[in-house]
Design a protein around this motif. Structure first.
Motif, PDB file in Angstrom:
ATOM      1  N   THR A  90       0.833  -1.197   0.000  1.00  0.00           N
ATOM      2  CA  THR A  90       0.000   0.000   0.000  1.00  0.00           C
ATOM      3  C   THR A  90       0.871   1.251   0.000  1.00  0.00           C
ATOM      4  OG1 THR A  90      -0.139   0.223   2.417  1.00  0.00           O
ATOM      5  CG2 THR A  90      -1.737  -1.220   1.347  1.00  0.00           C
ATOM      6  N   ASN A  92       0.502   5.026   1.298  1.00  0.00           N
ATOM      7  CA  ASN A  92      -0.335   5.863   2.153  1.00  0.00           C
ATOM      8  C   ASN A  92       0.143   7.314   2.070  1.00  0.00           C
ATOM      9  OD1 ASN A  92      -1.871   3.645   3.979  1.00  0.00           O
ATOM     10  ND2 ASN A  92       0.218   2.997   3.540  1.00  0.00           N
ATOM     11  N   GLN A 127      -5.072   5.994   0.447  1.00  0.00           N
ATOM     12  CA  GLN A 127      -4.288   4.760   0.386  1.00  0.00           C
ATOM     13  C   GLN A 127      -4.572   4.055  -0.938  1.00  0.00           C
ATOM     14  OE1 GLN A 127      -5.366   1.069   2.705  1.00  0.00           O
ATOM     15  NE2 GLN A 127      -3.405   1.483   3.718  1.00  0.00           N
ATOM     16  N   SER A 128      -3.508   3.718  -1.661  1.00  0.00           N
ATOM     17  CA  SER A 128      -3.650   2.946  -2.893  1.00  0.00           C
ATOM     18  C   SER A 128      -2.988   1.589  -2.699  1.00  0.00           C
ATOM     19  CB  SER A 128      -3.026   3.692  -4.077  1.00  0.00           C
ATOM     20  OG  SER A 128      -1.660   3.969  -3.834  1.00  0.00           O
ATOM     21  N   TYR A 129      -3.571   0.582  -3.316  1.00  0.00           N
ATOM     22  CA  TYR A 129      -3.096  -0.788  -3.150  1.00  0.00           C
ATOM     23  C   TYR A 129      -2.365  -1.263  -4.400  1.00  0.00           C
ATOM     24  CZ  TYR A 129      -6.387  -1.213   0.744  1.00  0.00           C
ATOM     25  OH  TYR A 129      -7.072  -1.050   1.920  1.00  0.00           O
ATOM     26  N   GLU A 144      -7.939   3.474  -5.252  1.00  0.00           N
ATOM     27  CA  GLU A 144      -7.530   4.277  -4.109  1.00  0.00           C
ATOM     28  C   GLU A 144      -8.698   4.428  -3.142  1.00  0.00           C
ATOM     29  OE1 GLU A 144      -4.711   8.031  -4.149  1.00  0.00           O
ATOM     30  OE2 GLU A 144      -6.784   8.642  -4.525  1.00  0.00           O
TER      31      GLU A 144
END
Length: 216
Positions: A90, A92, A127-129, A144
């Motif tokens: 992730t 952040n 937060q992007s994964y 996101e």
């Protein structure tokens, strides 16, 4: 009598301000941020995230070589967190309105040293994964999401740094900010997504440049 005392007090304050060295200026620079993130039920690893800071400063000095500096800054912070149990990485991104207050020493040679505290207000948190394929090692970027509801709105930090100021007023600064507050909100143990009590502490290394618009 009261008018005489009031006029005398105003005169003393005006004289003090006239003798004081006041600087008002702008500063900007690089942030290398991280989060000390732990939870007892997951194996995680964090790494730094690059961003920037930008804002204004006010320096007030009544004693030679020593003064107080207040700042109003936008500060991009956060970290990359690898949730190894799930194979998910992730990113952040946390954006703060930062209000540092520092005691600052200024040597005749131009060398400066500073220490103080900062009160930071959370503006946004995203937060992007990135899900990692265990076989190929490639990643898939996912949607996101907003993190703000899971974080406290205020962070406190201890600051210290060194720098150099030229005769023109142009200054260069290296500063480290260590988080003092756990920015993760407590989670209900009955929540199906509960992963243990989380602890998250921000830290930021900054390289900045500043220039006075008023005073020198």
């Amino acid at each position: 009598m009261k008018r005489i005392l009031l006029i005398t007090a105003l005169f003393c304050i005006s004289a003090g301000l006239a003798n004081a060295q006041i600087k008002i200026g702008i500063k900007e620079g690089l942030n290398v941020a991280s989060i000390d993130y732990t939870t007892p039920l997951l194996d995680t690893e964090t790494s730094a995230l690059a961003s920037f800071h930008l804002g204004a400063f006010f320096h007030y000095s009544l004693v030679e070589h020593f003064g107080l500096q207040a700042e109003l800054m936008y500060s991009g912070q956060g970290a990359k967190i690898d949730f190894k149990d799930y194979g998910v990485l992730t990113k952040n991104k946390l954006n703060y309105l930062s209000l540092p207050l520092l005691a600052k020493y200024h040597a005749s040679s131009g060398f400066t040293a500073e220490a103080g505290f900062s009160l930071d207000f959370l503006l946004s948190a995203k937060q992007s994964y990135e899900e990692i394929d265990a076989i190929s090692g490639s990643g898939l970027q996912l949607t996101e999401q907003d993190l703000k509801d899971g974080l406290t709105g205020v962070d406190t930090k201890f600051l210290f740094g060194v720098g150099y100021e030229m005769a023109s007023g142009l200054s260069f600064n290296a500063r480290f900010a260590a988080g003092l507050s756990n920015i993760s909100k407590s989670v209900d143990e009955n929540d199906p997504n509960y992963i243990g009590e989380e602890e998250s502490f921000n830290s930021v290394f900054q390289l900045g440049v500043g220039f006075p618009l008023y005073g020198n």
